[in-house]
Design a protein around this motif. Sequence first.
Motif, PDB file in Angstrom:
ATOM      1  N   UNK A 138     -32.971 -38.112  99.341  1.00  0.00           N
ATOM      2  CA  UNK A 138     -33.633 -38.994 100.304  1.00  0.00           C
ATOM      3  C   UNK A 138     -32.794 -40.247 100.551  1.00  0.00           C
ATOM      4  N   UNK A 139     -33.065 -40.900 101.663  1.00  0.00           N
ATOM      5  CA  UNK A 139     -32.342 -42.131 102.026  1.00  0.00           C
ATOM      6  C   UNK A 139     -33.321 -43.259 102.323  1.00  0.00           C
ATOM      7  N   UNK A 140     -34.356 -43.368 101.491  1.00  0.00           N
ATOM      8  CA  UNK A 140     -35.413 -44.350 101.764  1.00  0.00           C
ATOM      9  C   UNK A 140     -34.898 -45.787 101.739  1.00  0.00           C
ATOM     10  N   UNK A 141     -33.838 -46.029 100.962  1.00  0.00           N
ATOM     11  CA  UNK A 141     -33.318 -47.388 100.893  1.00  0.00           C
ATOM     12  C   UNK A 141     -32.716 -47.824 102.232  1.00  0.00           C
ATOM     13  N   UNK A 142     -32.411 -46.863 103.103  1.00  0.00           N
ATOM     14  CA  UNK A 142     -31.833 -47.178 104.413  1.00  0.00           C
ATOM     15  C   UNK A 142     -32.858 -47.109 105.544  1.00  0.00           C
ATOM     16  N   UNK A 143     -34.070 -46.679 105.220  1.00  0.00           N
ATOM     17  CA  UNK A 143     -35.110 -46.518 106.234  1.00  0.00           C
ATOM     18  C   UNK A 143     -36.246 -47.490 105.943  1.00  0.00           C
ATOM     19  N   UNK A 144     -36.223 -48.620 106.580  1.00  0.00           N
ATOM     20  CA  UNK A 144     -37.217 -49.652 106.309  1.00  0.00           C
ATOM     21  C   UNK A 144     -38.595 -49.249 106.834  1.00  0.00           C
ATOM     22  N   UNK A 145     -39.622 -49.706 106.122  1.00  0.00           N
ATOM     23  CA  UNK A 145     -41.027 -49.513 106.517  1.00  0.00           C
ATOM     24  C   UNK A 145     -41.460 -48.046 106.524  1.00  0.00           C
ATOM     25  N   UNK A 146     -40.695 -47.169 105.872  1.00  0.00           N
ATOM     26  CA  UNK A 146     -41.082 -45.762 105.761  1.00  0.00           C
ATOM     27  C   UNK A 146     -41.742 -45.546 104.412  1.00  0.00           C
ATOM     28  N   UNK A 147     -42.953 -44.969 104.423  1.00  0.00           N
ATOM     29  CA  UNK A 147     -43.630 -44.679 103.163  1.00  0.00           C
ATOM     30  C   UNK A 147     -42.905 -43.537 102.466  1.00  0.00           C
ATOM     31  N   UNK A 148     -42.597 -43.704 101.210  1.00  0.00           N
ATOM     32  CA  UNK A 148     -41.860 -42.682 100.461  1.00  0.00           C
ATOM     33  C   UNK A 148     -42.755 -41.550  99.970  1.00  0.00           C
ATOM     34  N   UNK A 149     -44.047 -41.656 100.207  1.00  0.00           N
ATOM     35  CA  UNK A 149     -44.968 -40.598  99.791  1.00  0.00           C
ATOM     36  C   UNK A 149     -44.635 -39.310 100.534  1.00  0.00           C
ATOM     37  N   UNK A 150     -44.476 -38.211  99.797  1.00  0.00           N
ATOM     38  CA  UNK A 150     -44.112 -36.944 100.404  1.00  0.00           C
ATOM     39  C   UNK A 150     -45.351 -36.176 100.840  1.00  0.00           C
ATOM     40  N   UNK A 151     -45.235 -35.500 101.968  1.00  0.00           N
ATOM     41  CA  UNK A 151     -46.347 -34.729 102.509  1.00  0.00           C
ATOM     42  C   UNK A 151     -45.817 -33.614 103.391  1.00  0.00           C
ATOM     43  N   UNK A 152     -46.615 -33.145 104.355  1.00  0.00           N
ATOM     44  CA  UNK A 152     -46.200 -32.016 105.191  1.00  0.00           C
ATOM     45  C   UNK A 152     -45.041 -32.329 106.132  1.00  0.00           C
ATOM     46  N   UNK A 153     -44.802 -33.621 106.427  1.00  0.00           N
ATOM     47  CA  UNK A 153     -43.707 -33.976 107.322  1.00  0.00           C
ATOM     48  C   UNK A 153     -42.441 -34.243 106.523  1.00  0.00           C
ATOM     49  N   UNK A 154     -41.353 -33.571 106.887  1.00  0.00           N
ATOM     50  CA  UNK A 154     -40.119 -33.641 106.118  1.00  0.00           C
ATOM     51  C   UNK A 154     -39.473 -35.027 106.199  1.00  0.00           C
ATOM     52  N   UNK A 155     -39.003 -35.519 105.043  1.00  0.00           N
ATOM     53  CA  UNK A 155     -38.374 -36.838 104.981  1.00  0.00           C
ATOM     54  C   UNK A 155     -36.998 -36.825 104.320  1.00  0.00           C
ATOM     55  N   UNK A 156     -36.600 -35.720 103.713  1.00  0.00           N
ATOM     56  CA  UNK A 156     -35.307 -35.684 103.030  1.00  0.00           C
ATOM     57  C   UNK A 156     -34.168 -35.659 104.039  1.00  0.00           C
ATOM     58  N   UNK A 157     -33.014 -36.166 103.622  1.00  0.00           N
ATOM     59  CA  UNK A 157     -31.840 -36.225 104.484  1.00  0.00           C
ATOM     60  C   UNK A 157     -30.701 -35.365 103.954  1.00  0.00           C
ATOM     61  N   UNK A 158     -30.945 -34.614 102.913  1.00  0.00           N
ATOM     62  CA  UNK A 158     -29.915 -33.747 102.339  1.00  0.00           C
ATOM     63  C   UNK A 158     -30.464 -33.011 101.142  1.00  0.00           C
ATOM     64  N   UNK A 159     -29.605 -32.287 100.463  1.00  0.00           N
ATOM     65  CA  UNK A 159     -30.028 -31.559  99.277  1.00  0.00           C
ATOM     66  C   UNK A 159     -28.812 -31.247  98.416  1.00  0.00           C
ATOM     67  N   UNK A 160     -29.072 -31.003  97.140  1.00  0.00           N
ATOM     68  CA  UNK A 160     -28.009 -30.633  96.207  1.00  0.00           C
ATOM     69  C   UNK A 160     -28.416 -29.352  95.495  1.00  0.00           C
ATOM     70  N   UNK A 161     -27.449 -28.746  94.832  1.00  0.00           N
ATOM     71  CA  UNK A 161     -27.687 -27.472  94.173  1.00  0.00           C
ATOM     72  C   UNK A 161     -27.312 -27.569  92.706  1.00  0.00           C
TER      73      UNK A 161
END
Length: 539
Positions: A358-381
Motif C-alpha cells: 500500500x501507499x497510504x503515506x502518499x495518499x492524504x485523507x484516505x482511510x486505510x481500512x480495507x474493504x470491498x474497494x481495492x486500495x493496494x498499489x502493488x504486491x510482493x511474492x
Amino acid sequence: MIRLINMKMLTNENTTESSQIKGTILVLGSGPIRIGQGIEFDYASVQCVHSLKKLGYKVAIVNNNPETVSTDFDTADRLYFEPLTPQDVMNVIKVEKPLGVVVAFGGGTAIKLAKYLDSHKVKILGTSADAIDLAEDRERFEELCDRLNIKRPKGLTVFTEVEALEAAAKITYPVLMRPSYVLGGQNMIVARNNADVKEYMKIILRQGIENPVLIDKYMEGTELEVDCICDGENVLIPGIMEHIERTGIHSGDSIAVYPGNFTPHIEEKIVRQSTDLALALGTQGLVNIQYLIYQDDLYIIEANPRSSRTVPYLSKVSGVPMIELATRAMLGEKISDMGYGTGLYRKPDYCAVKVPVFSFEKLMDVDTHLGPEMKSTGEVLGIAPTREEAIFKGMVAAGWKMLKSGGVLFSVRDSDLPELPSLAQKFYDLGFTLYATTGNAATIERSGMTVNHVAKVHENYHDNVMTLLESGKVVYVISTSAKGRDPLAESVKLRRLAVERDIDCLTALDTANALADCLAGPYTLDNTSIIDINHDLVL
C-alpha cells in the motif's frame, strides 16, 4: 486523426518475415493505470503480443499509457497511442482491418468495449461478447448457476434508493453493494443498515448509472479464487488460491496463498464447478472465478471471463505459461495439443504467498481500512517450503517491520469482540504490552490478561489513543471499526495518524492473526530458505 507518440504511428521493423505473416490482430491494453487496475494487465497484454508474434501474426496494440511495457516502441508491430474509447478504437480498426480484436487482457477497461465492438460486427477473439455479458448480467448469470447447480449468495439488482432499501430488507443485512461492470471493486461497500444503503445510493446516483447496482447477501467465510484456461471443450486449472482474510476485503488487498488448504471434498467441488462454468460460458481463453466457503459449503461470488490480477503471480509459481496457452486457445488450439492435461494442475512442493503493498503515506485523507474497494498499489511474492515461512517472507517484503516487542493498541468493532481474546493472547504471550479502548479492554481483561485502558479523544482530550500513538509506545495498531467515509471520524483519524507515525496498522483480524503467528515463529531475515521454483527444491 489517429494520434500516436509524436503524432506518428510507430512501427517495429524487426518483426516476423512477411512471408510468414498470417494477418493482423489488434490487442487492447488497459489504458491509464489507477489504483484498482495494476500492471498485471500490462503483463497480460505484452505476453499476448509475444505469443501472437511467435505464432506468425502481425500485432497492433492500442494503449495510451506511456508508463507501461505494452507502449514500448518494440513490443508490438504497431502502437496506437489512443484512448480506449469506442470511437478511437473503431478508428484504429478501420485503418488496421484486423482479423480480430483481443479484449481479454486489458482488464475492465478493455472488456467493456466488447459489446460495442460486437454490435459493429468486429470479431472478438476468444470468449464472445455475449458470454462476457452473461457473466455480468445478474439474471442471466443466476439462471446459469441454477442450471449448473452452483450456489450463490442471495442477490438482487436495483436502480433506485427505494428499490435498494426494499432489496436489503428482503435479503437481510449485512449486504454487499456494487455497480455492475465494476473495476477494482470501485464503489463497493458492505452495508450494515438502512443509513449505509441511503448514503451509498446517493453517491452512485449522483454519478449517473447506466447499469444496475447489485445487492448480495454478505456471507463471512473463506474466500478463494481460481484462474482457468478453457479451449471450449477442456479446462486447465493451474491452481487454487486461498485468501487469508475473510470475504469483505477485495481480492487485490488480500493475502493469497498458493496452493490453498482445502478438504478433498471442497477441492473436488471447486474443480468440478469451475470446469462446468467455464464450459457453459463458452470460454475460449481465461476466466477468473471467485468463491467463498461458508459453513463447509461452496458459493460462487463472481466470474470474470478475462485475465485477472492473479495471472502473473500464478503463472510464475505454477510454471504454467497461462497467457500463452490462453492466447493459443483463443485462436482455436486445444489444451491437449499444447502439452498439458486438464483438470487441476500439479501442486508444488513449496508454498507461495502474494502480499499486497500500500501507499497510504502518499495518499492524504484516505482511510486505510480495507474493504470491498481495492486500495493496494502493488504486491510482493514470498516463496518458502511452508505456509508460515512464505507469509513471513511476504510480509517482510511488503514493508512490515515485524517488530517482536513493544505495545499493541486494540480498537475493534463490536462484531469482532468474540474473536479479540484469542488474538490478544497471542501478542500477550509474546511479551507485548496491550493497550485497548474501553470495550476492548474489558473483553481482554475477562480472559485474564493485563491491559492498559486508553480513552478515546472525546472521552479525554489530553490523554487518549492519539497521544498514545504520539508517545512512541505502540508498534502495532489493530483497528477494525467500521469503514469511515467521513475523514473526520475518530477511527479514520486514528488510522491516518498510525500511517503518519510509521506504525503498522492492521484493519482485519485475519491479517493480525497471520502477523502474530509469524512473530511467534522462528523465522528471521537470517534463517529463511531459498526456493528454486524451477525444480521444487529447497537450496
